[in-house]
Design a protein around this motif. Structure first.
Motif, PDB file in Angstrom:
ATOM      1  N   SER A 107       0.834  -1.212   0.000  1.00  7.81           N
ATOM      2  CA  SER A 107       0.000   0.000   0.000  1.00  7.81           C
ATOM      3  C   SER A 107       0.864   1.256   0.000  1.00  7.81           C
ATOM      4  O   SER A 107       0.502   2.271  -0.608  1.00  7.81           O
ATOM      5  CB  SER A 107      -0.952  -0.010   1.197  1.00  7.81           C
ATOM      6  N   ASP A 108       2.028   1.216   0.682  1.00  8.57           N
ATOM      7  CA  ASP A 108       2.948   2.361   0.639  1.00  8.57           C
ATOM      8  C   ASP A 108       3.469   2.580  -0.784  1.00  8.57           C
ATOM      9  O   ASP A 108       3.538   3.713  -1.268  1.00  8.57           O
ATOM     10  CB  ASP A 108       4.132   2.125   1.582  1.00  8.57           C
ATOM     11  N   LEU A 109       3.837   1.471  -1.437  1.00  8.81           N
ATOM     12  CA  LEU A 109       4.294   1.585  -2.825  1.00  8.81           C
ATOM     13  C   LEU A 109       3.165   2.102  -3.713  1.00  8.81           C
ATOM     14  O   LEU A 109       3.386   2.940  -4.602  1.00  8.81           O
ATOM     15  CB  LEU A 109       4.789   0.226  -3.322  1.00  8.81           C
ATOM     16  N   GLY A 110       1.943   1.633  -3.449  1.00  7.49           N
ATOM     17  CA  GLY A 110       0.795   2.138  -4.195  1.00  7.49           C
ATOM     18  C   GLY A 110       0.558   3.619  -3.967  1.00  7.49           C
ATOM     19  O   GLY A 110       0.131   4.341  -4.881  1.00  7.49           O
ATOM     20  N   MET A 111       0.824   4.094  -2.743  1.00  9.49           N
ATOM     21  CA  MET A 111       0.713   5.539  -2.470  1.00  9.49           C
ATOM     22  C   MET A 111       1.654   6.316  -3.384  1.00  9.49           C
ATOM     23  O   MET A 111       1.283   7.350  -3.959  1.00  9.49           O
ATOM     24  CB  MET A 111       1.062   5.812  -1.009  1.00  9.49           C
ATOM     25  N   PRO A 113      -6.167   2.518  -4.130  1.00 15.92           N
ATOM     26  CA  PRO A 113      -7.497   3.132  -4.259  1.00 15.92           C
ATOM     27  C   PRO A 113      -7.972   3.886  -3.027  1.00 15.92           C
ATOM     28  O   PRO A 113      -8.863   4.728  -3.135  1.00 15.92           O
ATOM     29  CB  PRO A 113      -8.413   1.920  -4.542  1.00 15.92           C
ATOM     30  N   LEU A 114      -7.395   3.604  -1.860  1.00 18.98           N
ATOM     31  CA  LEU A 114      -7.854   4.245  -0.625  1.00 18.98           C
ATOM     32  C   LEU A 114      -6.921   5.351  -0.164  1.00 18.98           C
ATOM     33  O   LEU A 114      -6.985   5.795   0.972  1.00 18.98           O
ATOM     34  CB  LEU A 114      -7.995   3.191   0.479  1.00 18.98           C
ATOM     35  N   ALA A 115      -6.043   5.826  -1.046  1.00 20.11           N
ATOM     36  CA  ALA A 115      -5.033   6.807  -0.667  1.00 20.11           C
ATOM     37  C   ALA A 115      -5.612   8.203  -0.541  1.00 20.11           C
ATOM     38  O   ALA A 115      -6.594   8.561  -1.194  1.00 20.11           O
ATOM     39  CB  ALA A 115      -3.908   6.818  -1.695  1.00 20.11           C
TER      40      ALA A 115
END
Length: 340
Positions: free
Chosen positions: A39-43, A49-51
């Motif tokens: 999720s950090d990498l996705g940020m 999607p929840l960032a």
């Protein structure tokens, strides 16, 4: 104090922030290690999607209690090694009323929807603190991702009579492997990375399958004498593995989804009905931290070896860039905010 911020997608900054104020029921944590997760990498990629931005990262945390508010119970002592429960709960939504605050409708996870602990200091309510002096500080920063996998096994009601398929041997998948093995199940682990499969075997997986070289469904059918697995845990987040979990599950089996698929998924829905499957989502972790801390303290599995590389706080941007460029090289990255 220094803190690592993602002000917007594709940007990482080191900020100078005021030190936190400690309330009457708060503890002040001297942060030592913070793990990075998908999720950090996705940020950073702008794909989570929840960032929400800007955001200070950090929800896989270890540290030492440096100060206590006057209303903190004496059982939470200064100098204790701790990890943090990074989720919030409203207390009134349907999930909270059902006793499942891990999937609170209004949850805000540290580092994702509210600022996290990738900083030199962090203040938090004492109820969010788990003391574990028997674990090292790098190990303590593994408790949260291991708990997410452990919770997935709990959601699947894994027991000693089950064969469990774990799709994906990243940190969360490895938590599911460790939990299922601890519960006495026979585990089949699947990945496309030989090093991760070797680690899964060291964690107790009875069988390992390389999805790039083997027909996973055919092998599952062979290994289960044509029955399929009692529990399939999906910890990757791809449409094909979402479908594979349903196809590999036995009649009256359970399917647990941990990963987020980035595209829509289509199914042969007759399998849901004919097999009378239990299809379950698994979000965050519910009451798993104490069990995971106890499991890790037994040291029957090489948890510390899950940490692929450790960077300093000043190298956090480098860490995320290197992970983004070569995600298959890393199982778990930790940021050493300060040494033990």
């Amino acid at each position: 104090m220094r803190a690592v911020s993602v002000p917007a997608a594709h940007r990482v900054e080191i900020l100078d922030r005021p030190e936190p104020v400690v309330g009457p029921q708060d503890v002040l944590i001297r942060i030592h290690y913070v793990g990075l997760c998908g999720s950090d990498l996705g940020m950073v990629r702008g794909s989570f999607p929840l960032a929400s931005y800007p955001r200070i990262l950090g929800h896989e945390v270890s540290g030492v209690i440096a100060a206590r508010g006057p209303d903190v119970p004496s059982s939470i002592a200064g100098g204790a090694r701790v990890t943090l429960w990074p989720y919030s709960e409203c207390g009134i939504c349907p999930a909270c009323r059902a006793g499942r605050p891990n999937c609170c409708q209004f949850n805000q996870t540290m580092g994702l929807q509210r600022d996290g602990a990738l900083s030199e200091w962090y203040a938090i309510h004492y109820s969010k603190v788990f003391v574990a002096n028997d674990l090292s500080l790098p190990e303590l920063a593994l408790v949260e991702p291991m708990s997410v996998g452990y919770h997935a096994a709990n959601r699947g009601r894994v027991s000693e009579v089950d064969t469990v398929l774990v799709l994906g041997c990243g940190a969360i998948g490895m938590g599911a492997v460790a939990a299922a093995v601890r519960k006495g199940a026979r585990v089949i682990a699947v990945d496309v990375d030989d090093a991760k499969l070797e680690m899964a075997a060291r964690f107790g997986a009875r069988h390992t399958l390389h999805a790039g070289r083997q027909d996973v469904l055919a092998e599952v059918v062979r290994l289960t004498n044509g029955e399929g697995v009692a529990v399939a845990i999906e910890a990757i987040g791809l449409p094909q593995t979402f479908r594979l979990a349903v196809e590999a599950a036995s009649f009256a089996g359970r399917v647990v989804y941990v990963g987020y698929a980035k595209q829509e998924v289509s199914y042969d829905t007759t399998l849901f009905v004919r097999k009378e499957l239990d299809v379950l989502g698994s979000r965050n972790a519910l009451r798993a931290f104490p069990a995971v801390i106890a499991m890790m303290a037994e040291r029957r599995q090489p948890f510390a070896e899950l940490i692929t590389k450790t960077y300093t706080l000043d190298q956090a941007g480098v860490a995320l860039a290197e992970w983004d460029a070569a995600p298959d090289r890393f199982l778990k990255i930790q940021i050493e905010v300060r040494p033990e």
